[in-house]
Write a protein that holds these residues in place. Structure first.
Motif, mmCIF file in Angstrom:
data_model
loop_
_atom_site.group_PDB
_atom_site.id
_atom_site.type_symbol
_atom_site.label_atom_id
_atom_site.label_comp_id
_atom_site.label_asym_id
_atom_site.label_seq_id
_atom_site.Cartn_x
_atom_site.Cartn_y
_atom_site.Cartn_z
ATOM 1 N N ALA A 1 25.703 44.235 33.529
ATOM 2 C CA ALA A 1 25.862 45.445 34.226
ATOM 3 C C ALA A 1 27.838 45.928 35.116
ATOM 4 O O ALA A 1 28.085 44.350 35.387
ATOM 5 N N PHE A 2 28.199 46.622 34.616
ATOM 6 C CA PHE A 2 29.504 46.786 35.457
ATOM 7 C C PHE A 2 29.758 47.645 36.581
ATOM 8 O O PHE A 2 29.337 49.247 35.833
ATOM 9 N N LYS A 3 30.012 47.785 37.208
ATOM 10 C CA LYS A 3 30.917 48.577 37.916
ATOM 11 C C LYS A 3 31.981 49.140 37.874
ATOM 12 O O LYS A 3 32.607 47.950 37.794
ATOM 13 N N ASN A 4 32.961 50.357 37.361
ATOM 14 C CA ASN A 4 34.146 50.513 37.212
ATOM 15 C C ASN A 4 34.953 50.717 38.367
ATOM 16 O O ASN A 4 33.924 51.679 39.204
ATOM 17 N N LEU A 5 36.132 50.476 38.143
ATOM 18 C CA LEU A 5 36.706 51.083 40.114
ATOM 19 C C LEU A 5 38.069 50.404 38.860
ATOM 20 O O LEU A 5 38.340 49.744 38.114
ATOM 21 N N ALA A 6 39.112 51.382 40.081
ATOM 22 C CA ALA A 6 40.206 51.449 39.635
ATOM 23 C C ALA A 6 41.052 50.180 40.035
ATOM 24 O O ALA A 6 40.475 49.352 41.465
ATOM 25 N N ARG A 7 41.661 49.704 39.603
ATOM 26 C CA ARG A 7 42.495 47.901 40.208
ATOM 27 C C ARG A 7 43.216 47.988 41.341
ATOM 28 O O ARG A 7 43.215 46.576 42.453
ATOM 29 N N ALA A 8 43.796 49.597 42.153
ATOM 30 C CA ALA A 8 44.253 49.673 43.040
ATOM 31 C C ALA A 8 43.511 49.390 44.664
ATOM 32 O O ALA A 8 43.130 49.338 45.204
ATOM 33 N N GLU A 9 41.488 49.649 43.693
ATOM 34 C CA GLU A 9 40.563 49.549 45.327
ATOM 35 C C GLU A 9 40.145 48.684 45.225
ATOM 36 O O GLU A 9 39.596 47.409 45.696
ATOM 37 N N ILE A 10 40.652 47.058 44.181
ATOM 38 C CA ILE A 10 40.862 45.707 44.556
ATOM 39 C C ILE A 10 41.029 44.437 45.191
ATOM 40 O O ILE A 10 42.362 44.516 44.493
ATOM 41 N N ALA A 11 40.739 44.231 45.970
ATOM 42 C CA ALA A 11 41.542 42.728 46.738
ATOM 43 C C ALA A 11 41.629 41.563 46.071
ATOM 44 O O ALA A 11 39.646 41.512 46.693
ATOM 45 N N TRP A 12 42.092 41.010 45.670
ATOM 46 C CA TRP A 12 41.621 39.604 45.163
ATOM 47 C C TRP A 12 41.486 38.028 46.486
ATOM 48 O O TRP A 12 42.804 38.341 46.718
ATOM 49 N N GLN A 13 40.979 38.249 46.996
ATOM 50 C CA GLN A 13 41.603 36.540 48.119
ATOM 51 C C GLN A 13 41.735 35.922 47.759
ATOM 52 O O GLN A 13 42.951 34.649 47.851
ATOM 53 N N HIS A 14 41.431 34.898 46.090
ATOM 54 C CA HIS A 14 42.105 33.672 45.126
ATOM 55 C C HIS A 14 42.050 35.130 43.665
ATOM 56 O O HIS A 14 41.072 34.957 43.244
ATOM 57 N N GLU A 15 43.255 34.918 43.026
ATOM 58 C CA GLU A 15 42.590 35.506 41.978
ATOM 59 C C GLU A 15 42.053 34.579 40.956
ATOM 60 O O GLU A 15 42.417 33.445 41.028
ATOM 61 N N PRO A 16 41.217 35.649 40.407
ATOM 62 C CA PRO A 16 40.641 34.920 39.069
ATOM 63 C C PRO A 16 41.801 34.847 37.691
ATOM 64 O O PRO A 16 42.117 34.641 37.576
ATOM 65 N N ASP A 17 41.068 33.530 37.411
ATOM 66 C CA ASP A 17 41.801 33.517 35.649
ATOM 67 C C ASP A 17 41.515 34.446 35.083
ATOM 68 O O ASP A 17 40.116 35.359 34.759
ATOM 69 N N TRP A 18 42.011 34.102 34.207
ATOM 70 C CA TRP A 18 42.140 35.551 32.723
ATOM 71 C C TRP A 18 41.928 35.333 31.240
ATOM 72 O O TRP A 18 42.620 33.993 31.207
#
Length: 146
Positions: free
Chosen positions: A42-59
């Motif tokens: 299950a995914f929720k699609n969002l603009a990247r600008a709408e997300i603030a990472w408190q700790h950047e994930p690994d990619w």
């Protein structure tokens, strides 16, 4: 807009997202199945600008055209993003309150396992009523997990 928070299982990676609705979707493509070990995600699609990472994930570069954020410590898959898109999919299960989201469509139906879509009528069991599991958690931590 409503601010919703989420993150990985161990708490190392956290985010807040500005969400305008509770529409989500289920992806059944083989890449998502392999990336999550599930029959769909299950995914929720969002603009990247709408997300603030408190700790950047690994990619993880899951293909030549996309990357997937995750936590390297606990392995939680957190989403999917095309390299050139200004949008990102966050996993509904990584939100602190995933119950608010509702699926609006299916994607990747060429790999859909329909037997897993409608599970109405199957027996249902609660984890806190499974005594062997409760005993294991109580012995190890003195409480059941959240």
């Amino acid at each position: 807009m409503e601010e919703m928070s989420g993150g990985c299982q161990c708490g190392r990676v956290r985010y807040t997202a500005q969400v305008s609705d509770h529409e989500a979707y289920l992806c059944h493509c083989r890449m998502c199945q392999r990336a999550t070990g599930g029959v769909s995600i299950a995914f929720k699609n969002l603009a990247r600008a709408e997300i603030a990472w408190q700790h950047e994930p690994d990619w993880y570069a899951s293909s030549e055209v996309a990357r997937r954020p995750f936590c390297r410590e606990c392995g939680t898959p957190l989403g999917f993003a095309f390299n050139t898109s200004d949008r990102i999919d966050l996993t509904v299960g990584s939100f602190d309150d995933p119950s608010r989201y509702r699926p609006k469509h299916h994607f990747g139906i060429e790999s859909m396992h329909r037997a897993w879509i409608n599970t109405e009528g199957l027996p249902e069991y609660r984890t806190d009523e499974h005594q062997k599991l409760v005993d294991k958690w109580m012995a190890a931590t003195g409480k059941m997990p959240d």
